[in-house]
Design a protein around this motif. Structure first.
Motif, PDB file in Angstrom:
ATOM      1  N   GLU A 214       8.100 -23.578  45.851  1.00 34.75           N
ATOM      2  CA  GLU A 214       8.268 -23.970  47.246  1.00 34.75           C
ATOM      3  C   GLU A 214       7.094 -23.531  48.115  1.00 34.75           C
ATOM      4  O   GLU A 214       7.145 -23.679  49.333  1.00 34.75           O
ATOM      5  CB  GLU A 214       9.568 -23.379  47.793  1.00 34.75           C
TER       6      GLU A 214
ATOM      7  N   GLU B 212       4.636 -28.155  59.733  1.00 28.41           N
ATOM      8  CA  GLU B 212       4.592 -27.583  58.386  1.00 28.41           C
ATOM      9  C   GLU B 212       3.676 -28.438  57.514  1.00 28.41           C
ATOM     10  O   GLU B 212       3.476 -29.631  57.773  1.00 28.41           O
ATOM     11  CB  GLU B 212       5.993 -27.571  57.782  1.00 28.41           C
TER      12      GLU B 212
ATOM     13  N   GLN C 199      11.934 -18.454  53.041  1.00 28.35           N
ATOM     14  CA  GLN C 199      13.044 -18.562  53.984  1.00 28.35           C
ATOM     15  C   GLN C 199      12.582 -18.294  55.417  1.00 28.35           C
ATOM     16  O   GLN C 199      13.027 -18.966  56.366  1.00 28.35           O
ATOM     17  CB  GLN C 199      14.154 -17.581  53.606  1.00 28.35           C
TER      18      GLN C 199
ATOM     19  N   ARG D 184       9.705 -18.990  56.570  1.00 26.87           N
ATOM     20  CA  ARG D 184       9.008 -20.213  56.992  1.00 26.87           C
ATOM     21  C   ARG D 184      10.009 -21.261  57.470  1.00 26.87           C
ATOM     22  O   ARG D 184       9.796 -21.910  58.496  1.00 26.87           O
ATOM     23  CB  ARG D 184       8.160 -20.743  55.831  1.00 26.87           C
ATOM     24  N   ARG D 185      11.109 -21.432  56.753  1.00 23.38           N
ATOM     25  CA  ARG D 185      12.130 -22.401  57.165  1.00 23.38           C
ATOM     26  C   ARG D 185      12.678 -22.039  58.552  1.00 23.38           C
ATOM     27  O   ARG D 185      12.818 -22.905  59.425  1.00 23.38           O
ATOM     28  CB  ARG D 185      13.285 -22.417  56.167  1.00 23.38           C
ATOM     29  N   ASP D 186      12.998 -20.782  58.732  1.00 27.46           N
ATOM     30  CA  ASP D 186      13.589 -20.348  59.997  1.00 27.46           C
ATOM     31  C   ASP D 186      12.621 -20.522  61.161  1.00 27.46           C
ATOM     32  O   ASP D 186      13.013 -20.965  62.255  1.00 27.46           O
ATOM     33  CB  ASP D 186      14.029 -18.882  59.894  1.00 27.46           C
TER      34      ASP D 186
ATOM     35  N   ALA E 166      10.063 -22.613  61.314  1.00 33.45           N
ATOM     36  CA  ALA E 166       9.790 -24.037  61.551  1.00 33.45           C
ATOM     37  C   ALA E 166      10.838 -24.623  62.479  1.00 33.45           C
ATOM     38  O   ALA E 166      10.537 -25.467  63.339  1.00 33.45           O
ATOM     39  CB  ALA E 166       9.763 -24.799  60.232  1.00 33.45           C
ATOM     40  N   ALA E 167      12.089 -24.170  62.330  1.00 30.05           N
ATOM     41  CA  ALA E 167      13.161 -24.644  63.209  1.00 30.05           C
ATOM     42  C   ALA E 167      12.933 -24.199  64.648  1.00 30.05           C
ATOM     43  O   ALA E 167      13.478 -24.795  65.582  1.00 30.05           O
ATOM     44  CB  ALA E 167      14.508 -24.125  62.708  1.00 30.05           C
TER      45      ALA E 167
END
Length: 642
Positions: free
Chosen positions: A398, A205, A336, A338-340, A342-343
């Protein structure tokens, strides 16, 4: 909401514009003359011991008089020709994204022009370079980005010729940041937390890549000068900026060229930018929309496909105010997603194309910089903002970078677009070095770092006068709801009034024409779809609207004064809105959808209205130009039907 409030707010704006009638001509004249004289005094006092190079008797010389006469003649001809220009200043103009200019910006630009500063370097523009850096921080604060230069992660922004160049800068920075960890791996840099393989490196990221960049810079700082220089050269040799994209990806065969994901409503500048950068138009992957906003479910499906296919994503573009409809993409859902992802090992940037809607952020910002609650804002309007629109603006903070155009909803002269990135440290990866222009800045001093601005921007020359216009305007009208926000507030209220008037128009004109607003406005762009009563044919409906538009467009072959109003047109394309939405709209207009699959004209021509003039509802004289527009539209319908 106090019904008198809009009129009182209009009075607060009265000194901001030259005015539809030129009401503030004396104010502008005083400002221009005052500061022209001030500029002349500056020249005379620079070295007063130097004698005048132009003699006081020069005006009596025949050659002087001949040149003065020629200059006056050409300027008068230019002035006469410009009278055929589009009357952006008038509330009768509701066409494209242009309106009257703010006096603080106009006066500041005129004031700075005779000094002719070139904002590529502090050497050529010691004052206006600093003003441009400050203007970038003003915009960053409006967006919710860190704007304190003492913070290591402070944002950075600069002006551009427009949104197209700002979007290109976003691509350029995103690619440099994405390729950076891969180049570190290729240079065999000792362990500073470089990912184990190219796929992981290419999918950091942006925040993680910046953290790695900081570790790399700190590690270099601990080496002696010669060793640090050798490592820098070794790293530089592995970068795509050195190798070129073809060689870079040839050396990293496990990596695919990254894609840019953008909604179908995205501006064509994204196609241009990808071609300019050398990635190619094929790397632009368009995501479906729902209600003319990016469909978050469709985005997640595309991201799932990218992960499965090991297809890297450079950045996801969210649109904050689409060019044609003013719609707002769900930035919170993009963040959101992007967060998911990235995991799951798929990292990418998020850029917001807010060329149109960026200044609407002032409506969401308190004077202390905090975010206003939905309830605080909603009490001032009929419908604005919808919960999803507030969530999108709240999520701006963000994202990684934003394009804003001060020359649109900032009401400033053209040539003032802007690019803002959330963390200025990333700009080290796009810095250029030209020894005859740039000098080493103080790396720990934010303002000193950017005084040689040309190292970081695409241009080699740029107007410092434009920077003065933006900075001064933001000082006179701070970027919050109580100050600058008074202008977009008037335009959003106008959009709400326009939508309500359109609904009344549709009821009143039953039996003459079918009319509807295809998509409720998220901002201050409102479209109107029309079809003659009883018509079932799409081509006939389109021809009807084009005839209307012939009476509403700027025609250089006719005097401007014969035009009552000016609007623009656009099209609802099946490829953009989808079959379901297009069928909904056509059914509502009474157009037969059964022929669509066989009809090459699979798009509906509609009228488009940009409601950015703050005097569309003139409280001083009790005039609604919105009402007058619909009354005039009713008159035109008979002509168009014929």
């Amino acid at each position: 909401m106090d019904s008198a409030a809009p009129g009182a707010e209009q009075r607060r704006l009265d000194a901001c514009f030259l005015g539809p009638y030129g009401e503030n001509d004396s104010l502008l004249e005083k400002l221009v003359v005052e500061f022209l004289r001030d500029h002349v005094h500056w020249r005379r006092n620079f070295h007063p011991e130097d004698p005048p190079a132009i003699p006081t008797t020069a005006a009596q010389h025949p050659q002087y008089q001949a040149l003065e006469a020629k200059m006056r003649r050409e300027l008068h001809q230019l002035s006469a020709a410009l009278k055929q220009s589009v009357p952006f200043h008038s509330p009768r103009y509701i066409g494209h994204m242009a309106s009257d200019l703010l006096l603080p910006g106009l006066a500041a630009q005129i004031l700075a022009l005779p000094y002719n500063p070139n904002n590529v370097s502090e050497d050529a523009a010691p004052i206006t370079v600093q003003l441009e850096i400050q203007a970038g921080l003003q915009l960053a604060r409006m967006l919710g980005y860190p704007s304190d230069p003492t913070r290591p992660d402070c944002a950075f922004g600069h002006l551009t010729s427009g949104g197209t160049l700002a979007n290109y800068q976003a691509l350029r920075l995103a690619l440099a940041l994405k390729a950076f960890p891969v180049a570190l791996r290729a240079a065999d840099v000792p362990d500073i937390g470089v990912p184990e393989d190219d796929w992981q490196a290419f999918n950091l990221e942006p925040a993680a890549a910046i953290a790695l960049l900081v570790r790399w810079q700190d590690w270099l700082a601990r080496l002696d000068d010669g060793e640090a220089r050798a490592w820098r050269e070794r790293f530089q040799a592995q970068r795509p900026e050195t190798l070129g994209l073809v060689e870079f990806f040839a050396r990293h065969r496990d990596l695919k060229v990254p894609q840019v994901l953008a909604p179908i409503t995205a501006h064509y500048s994204w196609s241009k930018g990808l071609k300019m950068l050398g990635l190619g138009r094929a790397q632009l992957r368009l995501v479906a929309t729902r209600g003319m906003r990016m469909d978050a479910d469709a985005l997640r499906q595309v991201l799932d496909d990218c992960e499965r296919e090991r297809q890297p994503v450079l950045t996801v573009v969210g649109v904050l105010g689409s060019t044609e409809y003013g719609t707002i993409d769900p930035l919170d859902e993009i963040v959101q997603a992007r967060r998911d992802m990235a995991a799951r090992g798929l990292g990418f940037g998020i850029h917001v194309d807010a060329a149109w809607g960026g200044y609407l952020a002032t409506l969401f910002r308190n004077p202390d910089g905090s975010l206003r609650t939905p309830a605080e804002i909603r009490g001032e309007y009929r419908d604005f903002p919808q919960p999803e629109v507030h969530a999108a603006f709240a999520a701006l903070a963000e994202t990684d970078s934003v394009t804003v155009d001060p020359h649109k909803l900032g009401y400033l002269p053209y040539g003032t677009g802007a690019f803002i990135c959330r963390d200025h440290r990333a700009t080290a990866l796009i810095a250029e070095q030209a020894d005859y222009v740039f000098m080493e800045g103080a790396s720990g001093d934010y303002m000193a770092r950017y005084r040689q601005l040309g190292q970081y921007i695409p241009e080699g020359s740029k107007s410092g006068a434009a920077a003065a216009a933006v900075y001064v305007t933001h000082r006179v009208l701070p970027l919050d709801h109580a100050n600058f926000g008074l202008m977009p507030r008037q335009t959003v209220l106008a959009a709400e009034a326009f939508q309500a008037r359109a609904q009344r128009f549709a009821r009143d004109m039953q039996g003459v024409v079918s009319a509807c607003v295809p998509f409720p406005p998220d901002s201050n762009l409102v479209c109107l779809a029309l079809n003659p009563h009883g018509n079932r044919d799409l081509a006939t409906a389109n021809a009807f609207v084009r005839r209307l538009y012939d009476e509403l467009r700027c025609d250089p072959h006719k005097p401007l004064q014969v035009k009552q109003f000016f609007s623009s047109i656009t099209t609802l394309q099946r490829s953009m809105v989808g079959d379901a939405e297009l069928h909904r709209i056509l059914d509502g207009l009474g157009i037969d959808t059964g022929t669509l699959d066989h009809d090459r004209a699979d798009r509906l021509v509609i009228l488009r209205h940009t409601l950015m003039n703050p005097y569309l509802i003139d409280h001083e004289n009790g005039i609604s130009y919105i009402d007058r527009y619909f009354e005039y539209l009713g008159v035109l319908l008979g002509t168009a039907r014929g």
